[in-house]
Design an enzyme around this catalytic site. Structure first.
Site, PDB file in Angstrom:
ATOM      1  N   ASP A   9       0.851  -1.159   0.020  1.00 16.07           N
ATOM      2  CA  ASP A   9       0.031   0.186  -0.126  1.00 16.07           C
ATOM      3  C   ASP A   9       1.043   1.311  -0.166  1.00 16.07           C
ATOM      4  O   ASP A   9       2.158   1.084   0.145  1.00 16.07           O
ATOM      5  CB  ASP A   9      -0.988   0.054   1.258  1.00 16.07           C
ATOM      6  CG  ASP A   9      -1.906   1.093   1.315  1.00 16.07           C
ATOM      7  OD1 ASP A   9      -2.444   1.717   0.201  1.00 16.07           O
ATOM      8  OD2 ASP A   9      -2.380   1.470   2.106  1.00 16.07           O
ATOM      9  N   SER A  10       0.255   2.306  -0.026  1.00 20.62           N
ATOM     10  CA  SER A  10       0.966   3.507  -0.256  1.00 20.62           C
ATOM     11  C   SER A  10       1.471   3.957   1.396  1.00 20.62           C
ATOM     12  O   SER A  10       2.475   4.627   1.364  1.00 20.62           O
ATOM     13  CB  SER A  10       0.236   4.780  -0.742  1.00 20.62           C
ATOM     14  OG  SER A  10      -0.916   4.862   0.369  1.00 20.62           O
ATOM     15  N   CYS A  72      -4.413  -1.513  -1.950  1.00 18.83           N
ATOM     16  CA  CYS A  72      -4.468  -0.038  -2.276  1.00 18.83           C
ATOM     17  C   CYS A  72      -5.508   0.112  -3.284  1.00 18.83           C
ATOM     18  O   CYS A  72      -5.357  -0.628  -4.416  1.00 18.83           O
ATOM     19  CB  CYS A  72      -3.097   0.444  -2.798  1.00 18.83           C
ATOM     20  SG  CYS A  72      -3.150   2.222  -3.366  1.00 18.83           S
ATOM     21  N   ASN A  73      -6.457   0.717  -2.994  1.00 21.67           N
ATOM     22  CA  ASN A  73      -7.880   0.862  -3.832  1.00 21.67           C
ATOM     23  C   ASN A  73      -7.103   1.596  -5.029  1.00 21.67           C
ATOM     24  O   ASN A  73      -7.735   1.213  -6.457  1.00 21.67           O
ATOM     25  CB  ASN A  73      -8.981   1.616  -3.126  1.00 21.67           C
ATOM     26  CG  ASN A  73      -9.603   0.467  -2.181  1.00 21.67           C
ATOM     27  OD1 ASN A  73     -10.581  -0.214  -2.802  1.00 21.67           O
ATOM     28  ND2 ASN A  73      -9.210   0.591  -1.339  1.00 21.67           N
ATOM     29  N   CYS A 178     -10.830   3.027   0.457  1.00 21.10           N
ATOM     30  CA  CYS A 178      -9.487   3.107   0.754  1.00 21.10           C
ATOM     31  C   CYS A 178      -9.175   2.403   1.808  1.00 21.10           C
ATOM     32  O   CYS A 178      -9.662   2.571   2.880  1.00 21.10           O
ATOM     33  CB  CYS A 178      -9.031   4.518   0.761  1.00 21.10           C
ATOM     34  SG  CYS A 178      -7.676   5.158   1.425  1.00 21.10           S
TER      35      CYS A 178
END
Length: 248
Positions: A9-10, A72-73, A178
């Site tokens: 993910d970010s 991560c959407n 998210c």
């Protein structure tokens, strides 16, 4: 049989996924990478997102990890479908469809989706919910301010104010599009049923045989000490965090 899952993910949102997976499958090995040096992803270009996604997948491939959850959407909505064929040796899990499947059969008439601007731009949730909830009116809300507040320490007053700017009316259901957004659940109470990706991701592996040692490895492309403190503060978990460089 699954021993290890890679998760990316970010930033901190993916840690909520890691926590949910560990609670459901204590023996599962998880390697999580947070690209905090480039957070937030929600306002990046498609070209940048493609580079980040390939960097994650290349690293997991080098680690010998073949089961990868894209937590991560924004990546799922914008680039994973386009680059997946380049990684046929990996089993890549896109989380948007499983998240939306949870709402099927409930008869919701109005569904609000909170997501990053880039996810809303692609209407990924509107398309998926159109399949599982064809009778529903779907309203996608680009919530650009939430991820920076969460990554910067999740100050309750700042987060409450940010959420109130996006949540102006009730709906039958709210979808948190998210992986950072489960942290805003307290500010949505009484506004409708709330759905996020955590249980949907857990359910992806409910029929699998898990055969690991329960090992968890956490990496960030930015500040390991800060991330460790944030994980402790937000999730009440203690994990060592190591620095990593991605070739993006």
């Amino acid at each position: 049989m699954i021993t290890t899952i890679g998760c990316c993910d970010s930033g901190l949102g993916g840690m909520l996924v890691v926590k949910a997976l560990k609670e459901a499958y204590p023996d599962l090995n998880i390697v999580f990478i947070a690209d905090q040096s480039n957070v937030p992803y929600g306002e990046k270009s498609v070209e940048e997102l493609s580079r980040y996604a390939r960097a994650f997948l290349d690293r997991f491939r080098k680690m010998g990890i073949h089961e990868v959850v894209i937590a991560c959407n924004t990546l799922c909505a914008n680039v994973i479908g386009d680059i997946q064929e380049e990684y046929e040796d990996l089993h890549i899990f896109n989380i948007i469809e499983p998240t939306c499947r949870q709402l099927a059969g409930h008869g919701y008439q109005k569904i609000n989706v909170l997501a990053t601007p880039k996810t809303v731009e692609r209407h990924a949730y509107q398309k998926a919910l159109g399949i599982f909830c064809p009778e529903a009116e779907v309203h996608e809300i680009p919530a650009a301010k939430l991820v920076p507040v969460i990554e910067d320490g999740c100050d309750p007053l700042l987060l409450k104010k940010a959420v109130e700017g996006y949540v102006t009316e009730k709906a039958d259901a709210w979808v948190l599009g998210c992986t950072h957004f489960p942290l805003i659940r307290p500010y949505l109470e009484g506004k409708g049923e709330i759905f996020d990706s955590n249980q949907a991701i857990v359910d992806l592996f409910k029929d699998e045989q898990i055969n690991g040692e329960g090992r968890v490895e956490i990496y960030t492309t930015k500040d390991p000490d800060k991330m460790k403190k944030s994980i402790h503060t937000l999730l009440k978990c203690e994990y060592d965090v190591k620095a990593i460089t991605l070739d993006s």
